[in-house]
Design an enzyme around this catalytic site. Structure first.
Site, PDB file in Angstrom:
ATOM      1  CE  LYS A   1       9.730  46.141  21.349  1.00 15.57           C
ATOM      2  NZ  LYS A   1       9.347  47.345  22.099  1.00 15.57           N
TER       3      LYS A   1
ATOM      4  NE  ARG B   1       5.138  53.627  26.318  1.00 10.55           N
ATOM      5  CZ  ARG B   1       5.513  53.205  25.115  1.00 10.55           C
ATOM      6  NH1 ARG B   1       6.390  52.215  24.997  1.00 10.55           N
ATOM      7  NH2 ARG B   1       5.002  53.746  24.038  1.00 10.55           N
TER       8      ARG B   1
ATOM      9  CB  SER C   1       9.512  51.363  23.548  1.00  8.58           C
ATOM     10  OG  SER C   1       8.944  50.076  23.499  1.00  8.58           O
TER      11      SER C   1
ATOM     12  CG  ASP D   1      10.634  47.992  25.608  1.00  7.53           C
ATOM     13  OD1 ASP D   1      10.192  49.144  25.559  1.00  7.53           O
ATOM     14  OD2 ASP D   1      10.196  47.050  24.916  1.00  7.53           O
TER      15      ASP D   1
END
Length: 330
Positions: free
Chosen positions: A187, A168, A183, A161
Protein backbone atom coordinates in the site's frame (compact mmCIF):
# COMPACT_ATOMS: atom_id res chain seq x y z
CA UNK A 1 0.39 -25.34 -11.02
CA UNK A 2 -2.11 -26.09 -8.24
CA UNK A 3 -2.83 -24.09 -5.11
CA UNK A 4 -2.96 -27.20 -2.93
CA UNK A 5 0.58 -28.18 -3.95
CA UNK A 6 1.87 -24.73 -3.03
CA UNK A 7 0.05 -24.85 0.30
CA UNK A 8 1.73 -28.17 1.07
CA UNK A 9 5.10 -26.79 -0.08
CA UNK A 10 4.85 -23.87 2.34
CA UNK A 11 3.47 -26.08 5.12
CA UNK A 12 6.59 -28.24 4.78
CA UNK A 13 8.89 -25.22 5.00
CA UNK A 14 9.56 -24.68 1.30
CA UNK A 15 10.27 -21.35 -0.39
CA UNK A 16 7.77 -20.05 -2.92
CA UNK A 17 9.11 -18.66 -6.19
CA UNK A 18 8.00 -15.35 -7.72
CA UNK A 19 5.93 -17.22 -10.31
CA UNK A 20 4.23 -19.30 -7.62
CA UNK A 21 3.43 -16.21 -5.58
CA UNK A 22 2.08 -14.51 -8.71
CA UNK A 23 -0.13 -17.54 -9.38
CA UNK A 24 -1.50 -17.49 -5.83
CA UNK A 25 -2.13 -13.74 -5.65
CA UNK A 26 -3.70 -13.41 -9.09
CA UNK A 27 -5.73 -16.58 -8.57
CA UNK A 28 -7.14 -15.29 -5.31
CA UNK A 29 -8.00 -11.88 -6.76
CA UNK A 30 -9.81 -13.30 -9.78
CA UNK A 31 -11.67 -15.88 -7.71
CA UNK A 32 -9.97 -19.05 -8.95
CA UNK A 33 -8.51 -19.70 -5.49
CA UNK A 34 -11.21 -19.76 -2.78
CA UNK A 35 -11.02 -18.30 0.71
CA UNK A 36 -10.53 -21.69 2.36
CA UNK A 37 -7.38 -22.43 0.37
CA UNK A 38 -5.94 -18.95 0.88
CA UNK A 39 -6.73 -19.24 4.60
CA UNK A 40 -4.76 -22.47 4.71
CA UNK A 41 -1.82 -20.84 2.95
CA UNK A 42 -1.89 -17.86 5.33
CA UNK A 43 -1.81 -20.17 8.33
CA UNK A 44 1.12 -22.09 6.84
CA UNK A 45 2.93 -18.78 6.37
CA UNK A 46 2.23 -17.84 9.98
CA UNK A 47 3.94 -21.03 11.15
CA UNK A 48 6.72 -21.21 8.56
CA UNK A 49 7.35 -17.55 7.80
CA UNK A 50 8.50 -15.87 4.59
CA UNK A 51 12.04 -15.30 3.39
CA UNK A 52 13.17 -11.76 2.52
CA UNK A 53 12.78 -12.59 -1.16
CA UNK A 54 9.29 -14.02 -0.63
CA UNK A 55 8.30 -10.86 1.25
CA UNK A 56 9.58 -8.67 -1.57
CA UNK A 57 7.87 -10.80 -4.23
CA UNK A 58 4.57 -10.86 -2.33
CA UNK A 59 4.72 -7.09 -1.88
CA UNK A 60 5.27 -6.47 -5.57
CA UNK A 61 2.59 -8.92 -6.71
CA UNK A 62 0.04 -7.28 -4.41
CA UNK A 63 1.10 -3.85 -5.66
CA UNK A 64 0.87 -4.98 -9.30
CA UNK A 65 -2.61 -6.40 -8.73
CA UNK A 66 -3.94 -2.85 -9.04
CA UNK A 67 -3.02 0.73 -9.81
CA UNK A 68 -0.37 2.99 -8.32
CA UNK A 69 -0.89 6.65 -7.49
CA UNK A 70 1.30 9.13 -9.34
CA UNK A 71 1.88 12.16 -7.12
CA UNK A 72 4.36 13.84 -9.46
CA UNK A 73 1.83 16.55 -10.37
CA UNK A 74 1.79 17.80 -6.78
CA UNK A 75 4.32 20.54 -6.11
CA UNK A 76 6.36 19.83 -2.98
CA UNK A 77 7.65 16.80 -1.13
CA UNK A 78 5.02 14.09 -0.71
CA UNK A 79 5.49 12.02 2.42
CA UNK A 80 3.67 9.12 4.00
CA UNK A 81 3.61 7.81 7.53
CA UNK A 82 2.41 4.45 8.74
CA UNK A 83 1.98 3.05 12.22
CA UNK A 84 1.76 -0.68 12.83
CA UNK A 85 -0.94 0.12 15.39
CA UNK A 86 -1.69 -0.52 19.00
CA UNK A 87 -4.18 0.27 21.72
CA UNK A 88 -5.00 3.98 21.66
CA UNK A 89 -2.79 4.74 18.66
CA UNK A 90 -4.19 7.89 17.13
CA UNK A 91 -0.81 9.23 15.96
CA UNK A 92 -1.82 9.95 12.36
CA UNK A 93 -4.55 12.32 13.53
CA UNK A 94 -1.84 14.53 15.03
CA UNK A 95 1.11 13.83 12.74
CA UNK A 96 -0.66 14.42 9.41
CA UNK A 97 -1.83 18.00 10.10
CA UNK A 98 1.40 18.79 11.94
CA UNK A 99 3.52 17.63 8.99
CA UNK A 100 1.35 19.66 6.61
CA UNK A 101 1.81 22.73 8.79
CA UNK A 102 5.58 22.22 8.55
CA UNK A 103 5.59 22.44 4.77
CA UNK A 104 5.29 18.77 3.79
CA UNK A 105 2.60 17.27 1.55
CA UNK A 106 0.76 14.48 3.39
CA UNK A 107 -1.17 12.49 0.78
CA UNK A 108 -2.25 9.60 2.96
CA UNK A 109 -4.28 6.48 2.34
CA UNK A 110 -5.22 4.85 5.62
CA UNK A 111 -6.84 1.61 6.72
CA UNK A 112 -9.50 0.31 9.03
CA UNK A 113 -9.09 -1.67 12.21
CA UNK A 114 -7.14 -4.90 12.15
CA UNK A 115 -7.27 -7.28 15.09
CA UNK A 116 -7.92 -5.42 18.34
CA UNK A 117 -7.06 -1.91 17.11
CA UNK A 118 -9.27 0.69 15.45
CA UNK A 119 -8.00 2.15 12.20
CA UNK A 120 -7.56 5.80 11.29
CA UNK A 121 -10.57 5.66 8.95
CA UNK A 122 -12.80 4.30 11.71
CA UNK A 123 -11.73 7.20 13.91
CA UNK A 124 -12.25 9.87 11.25
CA UNK A 125 -15.72 8.56 10.46
CA UNK A 126 -16.79 9.48 13.98
CA UNK A 127 -16.69 13.10 12.73
CA UNK A 128 -20.19 13.84 11.37
CA UNK A 129 -20.23 14.02 7.57
CA UNK A 130 -16.53 13.21 7.10
CA UNK A 131 -15.89 11.55 3.72
CA UNK A 132 -13.11 8.99 3.48
CA UNK A 133 -13.68 8.56 -0.27
CA UNK A 134 -12.52 11.26 -2.68
CA UNK A 135 -12.22 11.21 -6.44
CA UNK A 136 -8.62 11.28 -7.70
CA UNK A 137 -9.17 14.87 -8.81
CA UNK A 138 -10.46 15.89 -5.38
CA UNK A 139 -7.58 14.09 -3.66
CA UNK A 140 -4.84 15.74 -5.76
CA UNK A 141 -6.44 19.19 -5.56
CA UNK A 142 -6.86 18.99 -1.81
CA UNK A 143 -3.24 17.94 -1.21
CA UNK A 144 -2.04 20.71 -3.49
CA UNK A 145 -4.25 23.31 -1.82
CA UNK A 146 -3.94 22.48 1.88
CA UNK A 147 -1.06 19.94 1.87
CA UNK A 148 -3.20 17.29 3.53
CA UNK A 149 -5.70 14.53 2.75
CA UNK A 150 -6.45 11.29 4.56
CA UNK A 151 -8.62 8.89 2.59
CA UNK A 152 -9.45 5.20 2.36
CA UNK A 153 -7.56 2.73 0.24
CA UNK A 154 -9.48 2.55 -3.04
CA UNK A 155 -10.49 -0.72 -4.67
CA UNK A 156 -7.87 -0.13 -7.36
CA UNK A 157 -4.94 0.27 -4.94
CA UNK A 158 -3.45 -3.15 -4.14
CA UNK A 159 -6.80 -4.99 -4.37
CA UNK A 160 -5.03 -8.25 -3.54
CA UNK A 161 -3.92 -6.81 -0.22
CA UNK A 162 -7.37 -5.42 0.51
CA UNK A 163 -8.87 -8.87 0.03
CA UNK A 164 -6.14 -10.61 2.02
CA UNK A 165 -6.32 -7.95 4.76
CA UNK A 166 -9.99 -8.80 5.40
CA UNK A 167 -9.31 -12.54 5.35
CA UNK A 168 -6.43 -12.32 7.81
CA UNK A 169 -8.61 -10.42 10.25
CA UNK A 170 -11.08 -13.32 10.56
CA UNK A 171 -8.71 -16.28 10.30
CA UNK A 172 -6.24 -15.57 13.11
CA UNK A 173 -3.41 -14.79 10.69
CA UNK A 174 -2.78 -11.13 11.52
CA UNK A 175 0.41 -11.54 13.53
CA UNK A 176 2.91 -12.64 10.89
CA UNK A 177 5.98 -10.50 10.24
CA UNK A 178 6.16 -11.37 6.55
CA UNK A 179 2.46 -10.80 5.92
CA UNK A 180 2.43 -7.52 7.86
CA UNK A 181 5.53 -6.21 6.04
CA UNK A 182 4.21 -7.14 2.59
CA UNK A 183 0.73 -5.78 3.31
CA UNK A 184 1.95 -2.43 4.59
CA UNK A 185 4.57 -1.88 1.92
CA UNK A 186 2.32 -2.85 -1.00
CA UNK A 187 0.00 0.00 0.00
CA UNK A 188 2.78 2.43 0.85
CA UNK A 189 4.54 1.89 -2.48
CA UNK A 190 1.28 2.10 -4.41
CA UNK A 191 0.35 5.34 -2.64
CA UNK A 192 3.11 7.20 -4.43
CA UNK A 193 4.98 9.11 -1.71
CA UNK A 194 8.71 9.56 -2.25
CA UNK A 195 9.48 9.43 1.48
CA UNK A 196 7.97 6.87 3.87
CA UNK A 197 8.27 6.87 7.66
CA UNK A 198 7.26 3.72 9.51
CA UNK A 199 6.27 3.91 13.17
CA UNK A 200 6.75 0.34 14.40
CA UNK A 201 5.08 -0.20 17.76
CA UNK A 202 6.57 -2.62 20.29
CA UNK A 203 5.14 -3.77 23.62
CA UNK A 204 2.13 -5.32 25.30
CA UNK A 205 -0.36 -3.10 23.45
CA UNK A 206 1.09 -3.72 19.98
CA UNK A 207 1.21 -6.57 17.48
CA UNK A 208 4.96 -6.81 18.00
CA UNK A 209 5.34 -7.78 21.66
CA UNK A 210 9.13 -7.62 21.91
CA UNK A 211 11.98 -5.56 20.53
CA UNK A 212 13.41 -8.40 18.45
CA UNK A 213 10.15 -8.94 16.56
CA UNK A 214 9.64 -5.20 16.07
CA UNK A 215 13.16 -4.76 14.73
CA UNK A 216 12.67 -7.69 12.35
CA UNK A 217 9.49 -6.11 10.97
CA UNK A 218 11.09 -2.66 10.69
CA UNK A 219 14.13 -3.99 8.84
CA UNK A 220 11.94 -5.99 6.46
CA UNK A 221 9.81 -2.97 5.54
CA UNK A 222 12.75 -0.58 5.20
CA UNK A 223 14.51 -3.06 2.91
CA UNK A 224 11.42 -3.39 0.70
CA UNK A 225 10.91 0.39 0.49
CA UNK A 226 14.50 1.31 -0.24
CA UNK A 227 14.81 -1.46 -2.85
CA UNK A 228 12.02 0.26 -4.79
CA UNK A 229 13.68 3.68 -4.72
CA UNK A 230 11.68 5.19 -1.86
CA UNK A 231 13.51 6.84 1.05
CA UNK A 232 12.24 4.68 3.92
CA UNK A 233 12.97 5.07 7.62
CA UNK A 234 11.55 3.21 10.61
CA UNK A 235 11.22 4.26 14.24
CA UNK A 236 10.68 1.72 17.02
CA UNK A 237 8.30 3.25 19.57
CA UNK A 238 6.96 1.99 22.88
CA UNK A 239 3.47 0.55 23.24
CA UNK A 240 3.74 -1.22 26.59
CA UNK A 241 0.71 0.81 27.58
CA UNK A 242 -2.00 2.58 25.57
CA UNK A 243 -0.90 5.77 23.83
CA UNK A 244 -2.53 8.68 25.61
CA UNK A 245 -5.54 8.05 27.84
CA UNK A 246 -8.43 7.61 25.40
CA UNK A 247 -9.46 4.35 23.70
CA UNK A 248 -12.39 4.38 21.27
CA UNK A 249 -12.84 6.08 17.92
CA UNK A 250 -14.52 9.37 18.87
CA UNK A 251 -12.62 9.62 22.15
CA UNK A 252 -9.32 9.22 20.34
CA UNK A 253 -10.18 11.94 17.83
CA UNK A 254 -11.02 14.26 20.72
CA UNK A 255 -7.69 13.46 22.36
CA UNK A 256 -5.87 14.18 19.10
CA UNK A 257 -7.65 17.53 18.86
CA UNK A 258 -6.65 18.32 22.43
CA UNK A 259 -3.05 17.48 21.53
CA UNK A 260 -3.16 19.89 18.58
CA UNK A 261 -4.44 22.51 21.03
CA UNK A 262 -1.44 21.87 23.28
CA UNK A 263 -3.53 20.20 25.98
CA UNK A 264 -3.06 16.55 25.09
CA UNK A 265 -1.16 13.77 26.84
CA UNK A 266 2.59 14.24 26.76
CA UNK A 267 3.39 10.79 25.37
CA UNK A 268 1.25 11.42 22.27
CA UNK A 269 2.61 14.94 21.80
CA UNK A 270 6.22 13.79 22.19
CA UNK A 271 5.79 10.95 19.69
CA UNK A 272 4.06 13.16 17.11
CA UNK A 273 6.81 15.77 17.35
CA UNK A 274 9.47 13.06 17.00
CA UNK A 275 7.84 11.60 13.88
CA UNK A 276 7.41 14.98 12.19
CA UNK A 277 10.98 15.97 13.11
CA UNK A 278 12.22 12.78 11.47
CA UNK A 279 10.16 13.53 8.35
CA UNK A 280 11.71 17.00 8.15
CA UNK A 281 15.18 15.49 8.43
CA UNK A 282 14.71 12.66 5.92
CA UNK A 283 13.25 15.05 3.34
CA UNK A 284 16.05 17.56 3.84
CA UNK A 285 13.77 20.43 4.87
CA UNK A 286 15.83 20.68 8.05
CA UNK A 287 19.47 19.72 8.55
CA UNK A 288 19.70 19.12 12.29
CA UNK A 289 17.55 17.44 14.92
CA UNK A 290 17.36 20.69 16.88
CA UNK A 291 16.10 22.67 13.88
CA UNK A 292 13.57 19.99 12.95
CA UNK A 293 12.28 19.74 16.50
CA UNK A 294 11.95 23.52 16.79
CA UNK A 295 10.01 23.77 13.52
CA UNK A 296 7.58 21.01 14.54
CA UNK A 297 7.09 22.46 18.02
CA UNK A 298 6.39 25.91 16.58
CA UNK A 299 3.71 24.54 14.22
CA UNK A 300 2.01 22.89 17.18
CA UNK A 301 2.26 25.91 19.47
CA UNK A 302 1.03 28.56 17.02
CA UNK A 303 -2.13 26.64 16.07
CA UNK A 304 -1.22 26.13 12.41
CA UNK A 305 -1.41 22.32 12.77
CA UNK A 306 -4.92 22.60 14.23
CA UNK A 307 -5.84 24.87 11.31
CA UNK A 308 -4.72 22.15 8.90
CA UNK A 309 -6.97 19.60 10.59
CA UNK A 310 -9.87 22.04 10.40
CA UNK A 311 -9.23 22.61 6.71
CA UNK A 312 -9.09 18.87 6.02
CA UNK A 313 -12.35 18.19 7.87
CA UNK A 314 -14.12 20.95 5.93
CA UNK A 315 -12.72 19.89 2.55
CA UNK A 316 -13.83 16.30 3.17
CA UNK A 317 -17.37 17.24 4.12
CA UNK A 318 -17.05 16.97 7.88
CA UNK A 319 -18.47 19.26 10.54
CA UNK A 320 -15.48 21.24 11.77
CA UNK A 321 -17.49 22.51 14.74
CA UNK A 322 -16.45 19.28 16.48
CA UNK A 323 -13.08 20.92 17.08
CA UNK A 324 -14.78 23.19 19.61
CA UNK A 325 -17.90 21.21 20.56
CA UNK A 326 -17.16 17.58 21.34
CA UNK A 327 -20.85 16.79 21.90
CA UNK A 328 -21.27 16.80 18.11
CA UNK A 329 -19.33 13.57 17.66
CA UNK A 330 -21.40 10.66 16.38
Amino acid sequence: MRAVDLIIKKKNGGTLTREEIKFLVSGYVNGNIPDYQMSSLLMAICFRGLTAQEQSDLTMEMLLSGESVDLSSIKGICVDKHSTGGVGDKTTLVVAPLAAACGLKMAKMSGRGLGHTGGTLDKLESIPGFRISLTPEEFFRQVQDISLAVVGQTANIAPADKKLYALRDVTGTVESTGLIASSIMSKKLASGASHILLDVKVGDGAFMKNLEAARELAQAMVAIGNSQGRKTVALLTDMDQPLGFAVGNALEVIEAIETLKGRGPKDLETLALKIVSELLLMTGLEKTEAEASERASRALADGSALDKLRAMIERQGGDSRVLDDYSLFS
